[in-house]
Design a protein around this motif. Sequence first.
Motif, PDB file in Angstrom:
ATOM      1  N   SER A   1       0.791  -1.070  -0.084  1.00 21.04           N
ATOM      2  CA  SER A   1       0.028  -0.066   0.115  1.00 21.04           C
ATOM      3  C   SER A   1       0.835   1.337  -0.035  1.00 21.04           C
ATOM      4  CB  SER A   1      -0.880   0.078   1.311  1.00 21.04           C
ATOM      5  OG  SER A   1      -1.460   1.073   1.399  1.00 21.04           O
TER       6      SER A   1
ATOM      7  N   GLN B   1      -0.415   3.985   0.756  1.00 21.60           N
ATOM      8  CA  GLN B   1      -1.124   5.054   1.763  1.00 21.60           C
ATOM      9  C   GLN B   1      -0.464   5.354   2.667  1.00 21.60           C
ATOM     10  OE1 GLN B   1      -5.239   3.895   2.526  1.00 21.60           O
ATOM     11  NE2 GLN B   1      -5.003   2.468   0.925  1.00 21.60           N
TER      12      GLN B   1
ATOM     13  N   ASP C   1       0.771   4.946   6.108  1.00 23.47           N
ATOM     14  CA  ASP C   1       0.482   3.815   6.879  1.00 23.47           C
ATOM     15  C   ASP C   1       0.171   4.261   8.352  1.00 23.47           C
ATOM     16  OD1 ASP C   1       0.341   2.080   5.082  1.00 23.47           O
ATOM     17  OD2 ASP C   1       2.320   0.899   5.748  1.00 23.47           O
TER      18      ASP C   1
ATOM     19  N   ILE D   1      -3.487   3.908   9.092  1.00 20.44           N
ATOM     20  CA  ILE D   1      -3.951   2.660   9.046  1.00 20.44           C
ATOM     21  C   ILE D   1      -3.600   1.736  10.286  1.00 20.44           C
ATOM     22  CG2 ILE D   1      -3.970   0.626   7.774  1.00 20.44           C
ATOM     23  CD1 ILE D   1      -3.280   2.228   5.404  1.00 20.44           C
TER      24      ILE D   1
ATOM     25  N   HIS E   1      -3.098  -1.664  11.555  1.00 24.43           N
ATOM     26  CA  HIS E   1      -2.853  -3.122  11.271  1.00 24.43           C
ATOM     27  C   HIS E   1      -3.287  -4.107  12.213  1.00 24.43           C
ATOM     28  CE1 HIS E   1      -0.161  -1.837   7.751  1.00 24.43           C
ATOM     29  NE2 HIS E   1      -0.251  -0.627   8.359  1.00 24.43           N
TER      30      HIS E   1
ATOM     31  N   ASP F   1      -4.795 -10.039   3.215  1.00 24.19           N
ATOM     32  CA  ASP F   1      -4.972  -8.938   4.040  1.00 24.19           C
ATOM     33  C   ASP F   1      -5.875  -7.967   3.249  1.00 24.19           C
ATOM     34  OD1 ASP F   1      -2.490  -8.621   2.144  1.00 24.19           O
ATOM     35  OD2 ASP F   1      -3.051  -6.427   2.653  1.00 24.19           O
ATOM     36  N   THR F   2      -6.641  -7.235   3.676  1.00 27.25           N
ATOM     37  CA  THR F   2      -7.644  -6.638   3.064  1.00 27.25           C
ATOM     38  C   THR F   2      -7.867  -4.994   3.921  1.00 27.25           C
ATOM     39  OG1 THR F   2      -9.871  -6.364   1.878  1.00 27.25           O
ATOM     40  CG2 THR F   2      -9.861  -7.051   4.168  1.00 27.25           C
ATOM     41  N   VAL F   3      -8.162  -4.028   3.522  1.00 28.37           N
ATOM     42  CA  VAL F   3      -8.250  -2.854   4.211  1.00 28.37           C
ATOM     43  C   VAL F   3      -9.852  -2.456   4.264  1.00 28.37           C
ATOM     44  CG1 VAL F   3      -8.054  -0.504   3.928  1.00 28.37           C
ATOM     45  CG2 VAL F   3      -6.237  -1.932   3.170  1.00 28.37           C
TER      46      VAL F   3
ATOM     47  N   GLU G   1     -12.857   0.093   5.677  1.00 28.00           N
ATOM     48  CA  GLU G   1     -12.954   1.665   6.529  1.00 28.00           C
ATOM     49  C   GLU G   1     -14.130   1.490   7.316  1.00 28.00           C
ATOM     50  OE1 GLU G   1     -13.148   4.253   3.100  1.00 28.00           O
ATOM     51  OE2 GLU G   1     -11.182   4.704   3.219  1.00 28.00           O
TER      52      GLU G   1
ATOM     53  N   THR H   1      -9.352   3.532   9.247  1.00 31.02           N
ATOM     54  CA  THR H   1      -8.908   2.730   8.385  1.00 31.02           C
ATOM     55  C   THR H   1      -8.147   1.422   8.881  1.00 31.02           C
ATOM     56  OG1 THR H   1      -8.838   4.341   6.603  1.00 31.02           O
ATOM     57  CG2 THR H   1      -7.749   2.346   6.199  1.00 31.02           C
ATOM     58  N   TYR H   2      -8.657   0.385   8.801  1.00 31.86           N
ATOM     59  CA  TYR H   2      -7.854  -0.821   9.439  1.00 31.86           C
ATOM     60  C   TYR H   2      -7.286  -1.913   8.239  1.00 31.86           C
ATOM     61  CZ  TYR H   2     -11.106   0.679  13.014  1.00 31.86           C
ATOM     62  OH  TYR H   2     -11.711   1.265  13.941  1.00 31.86           O
ATOM     63  N   ARG H   3      -6.320  -2.239   8.311  1.00 32.20           N
ATOM     64  CA  ARG H   3      -5.850  -3.459   7.752  1.00 32.20           C
ATOM     65  C   ARG H   3      -5.677  -4.803   8.332  1.00 32.20           C
ATOM     66  NH1 ARG H   3      -3.268  -3.245   2.910  1.00 32.20           N
ATOM     67  NH2 ARG H   3      -2.627  -1.177   3.179  1.00 32.20           N
TER      68      ARG H   3
END
Length: 440
Positions: free
Chosen positions: A180, A182, A184, A187, A189, A227-229, A231, A236-238
């Motif tokens: 990603s 973005q 981080d 985010i 994790h 893994d997936t993101v 919202e 925002t969570y991964r």
Amino acid sequence: MQDLPKVAVVGRPNVGKSTLFNRFVGRRVAIVEEMPKVTRDRKEVEVKWSGRSFTLVDTGGWLSSGTSLDDKVSKQSEEAIRSADLVLFVVDATVGVTEEDLRVRDMLHKVGVKDVIVVVNKVDSDRQDPLIWEFASLGFGDIFGVSALHGRLSGDLLDAVIDRIDAPLEDDEEVSEYGSSQDDAKIVHVALVGRPNVGKSTLFNRLVGAERSVVHDMAGTTTDTVDTVVERDGMTYRFVDTAGLRRKSKSSDGTEYFSMVRTLQAIDTSDIALLVVDATEGVTSQDQRLAERIDLSGSPAIVLLNKWDSLSEEERLSLESEVKSKLSFLSYMEPLRISALSGHNLHRVWKFIDEANSVYTKRVPTRELNKLLVSLQVNHPPKKTKILYGVQGATDPPTFTLFSTKDIDTGYLRYVENRIREHFGLGVTPIKIRVRRRSS
């Protein structure tokens, strides 16, 4: 979050899809092994080429028929194809067109794929270039002969991919461990870890709201991290679903070894780890090993006792006692009793994740910390030493340095840690305390 065009890598098993995926990504993200059906779940990673970005999707091998697990893997591939702007249909030059390749072609037409490039893999030299023309019989326009293993003509293929999709021009942000670009820092994790077949993938699918990991009643279905993101409520969570960690004696082959490495990497790079324990089997030695690794990483550990609704009242009391004795070093964290299958108590998982993230990054004012340290020493003085003052040197997790005249015994340090946790509301995060001796 910007939606990037998607490029799906598809084909029958063992044609080199994951090797091509890793070649494009530039690192060993997907597990590669000379064995069919190693990849079972979709993996999505952002790829940059010539200043352009797109999302690359690795899929498990598609089969027209097989076991119930094969059917689930194939459905995952079809879902990836439906959402893709471009499909890279990977075939094997050394084998030629097979019946299963023809079935993949028919499936692509049936699904209604928008655009296809046939990638003839294992074309390792100019002498093998003529092999690619057999695959013209598949009926798709562009055919590229490449060697995913050696990288031959992979750059030309990437050029063709960029030409075929509407890939946005990106700046020079650094790509993260999971691909990603973005920021981080924004985010959270979250790694889901545990032994094989304890319900991690079912929980993962519940939390992300889609069937992203293949769920099947066979131990070891997930062989790589997925893994997936997500919202949710402005955050925002991964989420990273990992392979189950097995006993060392069962982790000697290549696939198992790299699955274990991915799992440990996911723990070490996570902000929060969800340790899933099968309540019907109790806390095992593998559960303890995973808990110790999470504790060592400094990440908050949320212990989830899955399949709780399957226990009798007597079994529940026994399990709670077992958790306290075997996971005592995670005593700051009250375990959550859940059922991933029915969804029982999963709303509390979200609550604990948000709470853990909040306190994991919390910074305590130095003045307030030292007022507490003075109060503690007045009410309960340490033996043969004095804490002069303390500072918080870091977050993630909260880390405190205490300056004292002599060493502080372990019991008193535990007392200080508990009071700091209680006073500043650091309930669900590990705390690190360091002691430095300084003359008064």
